[in-house]
Design a protein around this motif. Structure first.
Motif, PDB file in Angstrom:
ATOM      1  N   HIS A 199       1.722   5.261  -2.164  1.00 54.84           N
ATOM      2  CA  HIS A 199       1.279   6.320  -3.089  1.00 54.84           C
ATOM      3  C   HIS A 199       2.526   7.098  -3.527  1.00 54.84           C
ATOM      4  CE1 HIS A 199      -2.977   5.777  -1.943  1.00 54.84           C
ATOM      5  NE2 HIS A 199      -2.523   5.637  -0.704  1.00 54.84           N
ATOM      6  N   ASP A 258       0.953   2.807   3.410  1.00 51.32           N
ATOM      7  CA  ASP A 258       0.402   4.109   3.000  1.00 51.32           C
ATOM      8  C   ASP A 258       1.507   5.149   2.804  1.00 51.32           C
ATOM      9  OD1 ASP A 258      -1.864   5.298   2.059  1.00 51.32           O
ATOM     10  OD2 ASP A 258      -2.734   5.762   4.004  1.00 51.32           O
ATOM     11  N   HIS A 285       0.859  -1.205   0.000  1.00 46.93           N
ATOM     12  CA  HIS A 285       0.000   0.000   0.000  1.00 46.93           C
ATOM     13  C   HIS A 285       0.886   1.242   0.000  1.00 46.93           C
ATOM     14  CE1 HIS A 285      -4.033   1.937   1.194  1.00 46.93           C
ATOM     15  NE2 HIS A 285      -3.189   2.916   0.869  1.00 46.93           N
ATOM     16  N   LYS A 301      -9.083   0.269  -7.196  1.00 44.99           N
ATOM     17  CA  LYS A 301      -9.120   0.734  -5.806  1.00 44.99           C
ATOM     18  C   LYS A 301     -10.421   1.502  -5.587  1.00 44.99           C
ATOM     19  CE  LYS A 301      -7.492   2.840  -1.859  1.00 44.99           C
ATOM     20  NZ  LYS A 301      -6.430   3.825  -1.762  1.00 44.99           N
ATOM     21  N   HIS A 311      -6.481  -0.515   5.580  1.00 44.24           N
ATOM     22  CA  HIS A 311      -6.562   0.225   6.856  1.00 44.24           C
ATOM     23  C   HIS A 311      -7.354  -0.553   7.915  1.00 44.24           C
ATOM     24  CE1 HIS A 311      -4.956   3.286   4.309  1.00 44.24           C
ATOM     25  NE2 HIS A 311      -6.090   3.466   3.665  1.00 44.24           N
TER      26      HIS A 311
HETATM   27 ZN   LIG Z   1      -3.632   4.942   0.879  1.00 44.90          ZN
END
Ligand SMILES: [Zn+2]
Length: 430
Positions: free
Chosen positions: A89, A344, A87, A214, A277
């Motif tokens: 970005h 994340d 996960h 997603k 999450h």
């Molecule tokens: Zn994310």
């Protein structure tokens, strides 16, 4: 008809190239590992010599190197399979407050963001993450498809990537929000409504090169008395089912941002492949996840990291959510839910090593071996790449990292990766 001829011609050209007797033989490299954890067993193997031919692992043994082969001395190091972050970005450079986020979408062009994204990808590799699943570009279109292409074509250094492109949420649920209704501002997702709208968006995104779909399944969190984290579900169950069905029909998987009660429940019922999450997951939904084989990607570190900043900006719920998240993680672990490592990264600054996730997983009840497994074989299975990566085995890609001390004794060692090989190419040396 024309197209068939072209394909046949290309295939025969490739066959010629492969059998070309003048092509140089693949490079042979030996890694002398003082200790090896191969990702299959938790046992340490001592004094292992790994033979790498081209981009693959050829031998795991104590072979004697042939004359002329390069030998990399890692005799004081602990070798491990390349780490996998499921996960990330790369197109995001931290978003502790809404302001950080809005600046990136309003003041930075997609070109500029892509340049920064290529630097983030390089950092990920240098931290030891030889594979990442990048879960949407936050308003930067399909730039992740291009970063992946540039890496695969050898233009820039970076990890293996699976990408999700634009992601989806319903109209009015995802930033940028709060601007005058007279302004047309960019959005961090593709806004999608209705079951048919969902199917069309899946088709469009896949045609533009995404590996994953997603979806954002919930928003607007609040803690109920008794510690249940409640939410507003975004998509209806019907919409989610259509998106999942269409993606699976086209042999693609679905990752669902689902942090709380209803978002998680709808996602699990719709048959998504991973819950992202999952700060609160009801026990009944954990049981369904076990039954379906749904993965849990908990992203624990980012919650702790952003909580202070977001609480200072008035959203105290982020502090309360840390404790709820820990409790959920412990219950998921006990229930036997498959857990894949994900951080994340990009939600926090790429200058911070995403391996900071490992000690929190251990603090919340995993053994170091379990935490490592979540970033090796477990993550590889989520990505459908278990035959190619995730362990140091003959025939797999030579994605190998090394750390100076034993991560089973001190999991913080995983933040000290000082050797990185991806596909037989060395990117970091001790
Ligand atoms: Zn994310």
């Amino acid at each position: 008809m024309k197209r068939i001829v072209a394909v046949v011609f290309l295939a025969s050209t490739l066959a010629l190239a492969q059998s070309n007797p003048t092509a140089p033989p693949p490079k042979v490299t030996y890694l002398r590992c003082g200790t090896l954890y191969d990702g299959k067993s938790d046992a340490a193997q001592k004094n292992v010599m790994l033979r790498v031919v081209g981009e693959k692992i050829d031998t795991v043994a104590t072979a004697t190197p042939e004359p002329g082969a390069e030998v990399i001395d890692l005799s004081h190091e602990v070798c491990l399979p390349g780490l996998i972050d499921t996960h990330t970005h790369v197109l995001l450079q931290g978003d502790i407050t809404a302001d950080d986020y809005d600046v990136q979408l309003l003041k930075w062009s997609t070109s500029y963001r892509t340049i920064l994204g290529s630097v983030a990808a390089k950092r990920a590799l240098e931290y030891g993450f030889t594979t990442i699943r990048d879960l949407e570009t936050e308003g930067a279109g399909y730039s992740d498809v291009d970063i992946k292409k540039a890496i695969n074509n050898g233009v820039i250094p970076g990890p293996r990537m699976q990408v999700a492109g634009r992601a989806m949420d319903v109209t009015g649920a995802y930033p940028l929000l709060g601007y005058s209704w007279e302004l047309k501002v960019p959005k961090g997702v593709q806004e999608v409504d209705g079951a048919e709208g969902g199917r069309k968006a899946v088709r469009e995104q896949i045609s533009n090169g995404v590996d994953w779909i997603k979806v954002y399944s919930d928003r607007s969190y609040y803690v109920q008395p008794g510690g249940v984290l409640n939410d507003i579900p975004t998509f209806t169950l019907d919409e989610l089912k259509a998106i999942v069905d269409e993606a699976h029909r086209e042999r693609h998987k679905v990752a669902s941002h689902a942090a709380a009660l209803n978002g998680v429940h709808n996602s699990v019922e719709a048959g998504v492949d991973s819950i992202e999450h999952g700060m609160y997951i009801a026990d009944a939904d954990l049981q369904t996840m076990v039954a379906h084989g749904t993965y849990y990607v908990p992203t624990l570190f980012v919650g702790e990291y952003v909580a202070e900043g977001r609480a200072a900006a008035g959203a105290k719920v982020w502090v309360d959510m840390i404790k709820i998240h820990e409790d959920t993680f412990r219950r998921a672990l006990k229930a036997g839910v498959k857990i894949a490592f994900g951080t994340d990264a990009g939600g926090f600054d790429w200058k911070i090593d995403p391996a900071k996730e490992f000690p929190i997983m251990v603090k919340y009840g995993m053994t170091p071996a379990q935490a490592l497994h979540s970033a090796n074989m477990s993550a590889a299975e989520l990505l459908g790449m278990q035959d190619k990566i995730g362990s140091v085995e003959v025939g797999k890609y030579a994605d190998i990292v090394a750390v100076p001390g034993d991560p089973m004794a001190d999991v913080h060692q995983l933040e000290k990766v000082n050797f990185v090989m991806k596909g037989g190419v060395v990117y970091v040396r001790p």
